[in-house]
Design a protein around this motif. Structure first.
Motif, mmCIF file in Angstrom:
data_model
loop_
_atom_site.group_PDB
_atom_site.id
_atom_site.type_symbol
_atom_site.label_atom_id
_atom_site.label_comp_id
_atom_site.label_asym_id
_atom_site.label_seq_id
_atom_site.Cartn_x
_atom_site.Cartn_y
_atom_site.Cartn_z
ATOM 1 N N SER A 18 0.802 -1.220 0.000
ATOM 2 C CA SER A 18 0.000 0.000 0.000
ATOM 3 C C SER A 18 0.836 1.272 0.000
ATOM 4 C CB SER A 18 -0.945 0.005 1.208
ATOM 5 O OG SER A 18 -0.206 0.134 2.402
ATOM 6 N N ILE A 19 2.166 1.159 0.057
ATOM 7 C CA ILE A 19 3.039 2.333 0.082
ATOM 8 C C ILE A 19 3.108 2.961 -1.310
ATOM 9 C CG2 ILE A 19 5.445 3.067 0.308
ATOM 10 C CD1 ILE A 19 5.678 1.126 2.612
ATOM 11 N N VAL A 20 3.081 4.281 -1.342
ATOM 12 C CA VAL A 20 3.206 5.026 -2.595
ATOM 13 C C VAL A 20 4.555 5.744 -2.568
ATOM 14 C CG1 VAL A 20 2.278 6.890 -4.002
ATOM 15 C CG2 VAL A 20 0.727 5.390 -2.729
ATOM 16 N N VAL A 21 5.372 5.553 -3.611
ATOM 17 C CA VAL A 21 6.652 6.247 -3.725
ATOM 18 C C VAL A 21 6.495 7.332 -4.784
ATOM 19 C CG1 VAL A 21 9.103 6.058 -4.316
ATOM 20 C CG2 VAL A 21 7.964 4.191 -3.075
ATOM 21 N N LEU A 22 6.766 8.572 -4.397
ATOM 22 C CA LEU A 22 6.696 9.701 -5.317
ATOM 23 C C LEU A 22 8.117 10.110 -5.686
ATOM 24 C CD1 LEU A 22 3.965 11.822 -3.508
ATOM 25 C CD2 LEU A 22 3.661 10.131 -5.324
ATOM 26 N N ASP A 23 8.424 10.078 -6.958
ATOM 27 C CA ASP A 23 9.747 10.426 -7.460
ATOM 28 C C ASP A 23 9.745 11.905 -7.840
ATOM 29 O OD1 ASP A 23 12.004 10.808 -9.226
ATOM 30 O OD2 ASP A 23 12.115 8.629 -9.399
ATOM 31 N N VAL A 24 10.444 12.716 -7.049
ATOM 32 C CA VAL A 24 10.468 14.162 -7.258
ATOM 33 C C VAL A 24 11.872 14.554 -7.708
ATOM 34 C CG1 VAL A 24 9.979 16.411 -6.235
ATOM 35 C CG2 VAL A 24 8.811 14.374 -5.382
ATOM 36 N N ASP A 44 7.405 0.991 -9.694
ATOM 37 C CA ASP A 44 6.072 1.481 -9.294
ATOM 38 C C ASP A 44 6.064 2.897 -8.730
ATOM 39 O OD1 ASP A 44 4.831 -0.929 -10.083
ATOM 40 O OD2 ASP A 44 5.346 -1.842 -8.161
ATOM 41 N N ALA A 45 7.204 3.592 -8.722
ATOM 42 C CA ALA A 45 7.214 4.983 -8.265
ATOM 43 C C ALA A 45 6.436 5.849 -9.248
ATOM 44 C CB ALA A 45 8.652 5.495 -8.156
ATOM 45 N N VAL A 46 5.819 6.889 -8.726
ATOM 46 C CA VAL A 46 5.035 7.823 -9.531
ATOM 47 C C VAL A 46 5.836 9.116 -9.660
ATOM 48 C CG1 VAL A 46 2.889 9.148 -9.627
ATOM 49 C CG2 VAL A 46 2.891 6.828 -8.674
ATOM 50 N N TYR A 47 5.986 9.606 -10.897
ATOM 51 C CA TYR A 47 6.708 10.867 -11.095
ATOM 52 C C TYR A 47 5.830 12.033 -10.663
ATOM 53 C CZ TYR A 47 8.903 14.907 -13.152
ATOM 54 O OH TYR A 47 9.472 16.146 -13.321
ATOM 55 N N LEU A 65 -2.104 14.242 -4.233
ATOM 56 C CA LEU A 65 -0.937 13.380 -4.328
ATOM 57 C C LEU A 65 -1.140 11.995 -3.745
ATOM 58 C CD1 LEU A 65 1.787 15.980 -3.469
ATOM 59 C CD2 LEU A 65 1.233 15.012 -5.699
ATOM 60 N N GLY A 66 -2.344 11.633 -3.417
ATOM 61 C CA GLY A 66 -2.593 10.278 -2.971
ATOM 62 C C GLY A 66 -2.951 10.142 -1.509
ATOM 63 N N ASN A 67 -2.866 11.198 -0.734
ATOM 64 C CA ASN A 67 -3.159 11.086 0.682
ATOM 65 C C ASN A 67 -4.643 10.945 0.977
ATOM 66 O OD1 ASN A 67 -0.520 11.112 1.447
ATOM 67 N ND2 ASN A 67 -0.442 13.301 1.816
ATOM 68 N N ARG A 68 -5.495 11.111 -0.012
ATOM 69 C CA ARG A 68 -6.930 10.972 0.241
ATOM 70 C C ARG A 68 -7.284 9.550 0.655
ATOM 71 N NH1 ARG A 68 -6.771 12.532 -5.172
ATOM 72 N NH2 ARG A 68 -6.485 10.751 -6.518
ATOM 73 N N SER A 69 -6.457 8.585 0.289
ATOM 74 C CA SER A 69 -6.730 7.195 0.657
ATOM 75 C C SER A 69 -6.044 6.807 1.966
ATOM 76 C CB SER A 69 -6.263 6.267 -0.461
ATOM 77 O OG SER A 69 -4.855 6.337 -0.565
ATOM 78 N N GLN A 70 -5.344 7.753 2.593
ATOM 79 C CA GLN A 70 -4.627 7.514 3.843
ATOM 80 C C GLN A 70 -3.515 6.477 3.694
ATOM 81 O OE1 GLN A 70 -5.244 9.616 6.351
ATOM 82 N NE2 GLN A 70 -6.681 10.516 4.938
ATOM 83 N N PRO A 72 0.344 5.248 3.218
ATOM 84 C CA PRO A 72 1.658 5.829 3.489
ATOM 85 C C PRO A 72 2.282 6.328 2.192
ATOM 86 C CG PRO A 72 1.436 3.679 4.527
ATOM 87 C CD PRO A 72 0.260 3.851 3.606
ATOM 88 N N THR A 73 2.864 7.504 2.219
ATOM 89 C CA THR A 73 3.448 8.100 1.023
ATOM 90 C C THR A 73 4.914 8.405 1.267
ATOM 91 O OG1 THR A 73 1.315 9.090 0.499
ATOM 92 C CG2 THR A 73 3.238 9.990 -0.636
ATOM 93 N N ILE A 74 5.754 7.994 0.330
ATOM 94 C CA ILE A 74 7.191 8.231 0.435
ATOM 95 C C ILE A 74 7.623 9.117 -0.712
ATOM 96 C CG2 ILE A 74 9.470 7.154 0.334
ATOM 97 C CD1 ILE A 74 8.142 4.671 1.611
ATOM 98 N N PHE A 75 8.248 10.250 -0.382
ATOM 99 C CA PHE A 75 8.780 11.149 -1.387
ATOM 100 C C PHE A 75 10.231 10.766 -1.633
ATOM 101 C CE2 PHE A 75 5.272 13.454 0.345
ATOM 102 C CZ PHE A 75 4.777 14.175 -0.713
ATOM 103 N N ASN A 76 10.612 10.667 -2.900
ATOM 104 C CA ASN A 76 11.980 10.331 -3.271
ATOM 105 C C ASN A 76 12.562 11.558 -3.960
ATOM 106 O OD1 ASN A 76 14.334 8.955 -3.920
ATOM 107 N ND2 ASN A 76 13.492 8.206 -5.842
ATOM 108 N N PRO A 77 13.112 12.511 -3.201
ATOM 109 C CA PRO A 77 13.613 13.746 -3.798
ATOM 110 C C PRO A 77 15.016 13.545 -4.393
ATOM 111 C CG PRO A 77 13.909 13.840 -1.462
ATOM 112 C CD PRO A 77 13.249 12.520 -1.758
ATOM 113 N N VAL A 78 15.062 13.177 -5.640
ATOM 114 C CA VAL A 78 16.345 12.942 -6.312
ATOM 115 C C VAL A 78 16.840 14.264 -6.881
ATOM 116 C CG1 VAL A 78 17.499 11.701 -8.158
ATOM 117 C CG2 VAL A 78 15.648 10.600 -6.904
ATOM 118 N N SER A 79 17.993 14.717 -6.461
ATOM 119 C CA SER A 79 18.602 15.932 -7.007
ATOM 120 C C SER A 79 19.627 15.532 -8.042
ATOM 121 C CB SER A 79 19.275 16.748 -5.903
ATOM 122 O OG SER A 79 18.321 17.176 -4.980
ATOM 123 N N LEU A 80 19.561 16.147 -9.183
ATOM 124 C CA LEU A 80 20.492 15.821 -10.265
ATOM 125 C C LEU A 80 21.677 16.747 -10.248
ATOM 126 C CD1 LEU A 80 17.845 15.290 -13.039
ATOM 127 C CD2 LEU A 80 18.895 13.571 -11.590
#
Length: 80
Positions: A18-24, A44-47, A65-70, A72-80
């Motif tokens: 159920s974890i959502v990974v957000l690729d930022v 399965d990460a979402v851009y 960003l997906g929190n409406r379903s409660q 867990p959300t993980i942000f993956n802040p990749v800096s280039l």
């Protein structure tokens, strides 16, 4: 917000579907990180576009960003 390591993320992904990974991805030279995301990302990460998707700091923006379903959300802040 809690920071976790790559191995910890791997364990979470293996144990909880159920974890959502957000690729930022963002850099000053290339603010739109979609091309880098498409070249390779966590399965399965979402851009998420920093400017278009995360600049709205209202509750509505967070729900989008997906929190409406409660979930867990993980942000993956990749800096280039």
């Amino acid at each position: 917000m809690t920071r976790i390591s790559a191995p910890e993320l791997g364990e979470l992904l293996d144990s909880d579907a159920s974890i959502v990974v957000l690729d930022v991805r963002w850099s000053l030279a290339a603010p739109d990180g979609r091309a880098a995301y498409e070249a390779g990302h966590i399965p399965d990460a979402v851009y998420v576009d920093l400017e278009a998707d995360l600049s709205d700091h209202t509750i509505t923006g967070c729900r989008m960003l997906g929190n409406r379903s409660q979930r867990p959300t993980i942000f993956n802040p990749v800096s280039l």
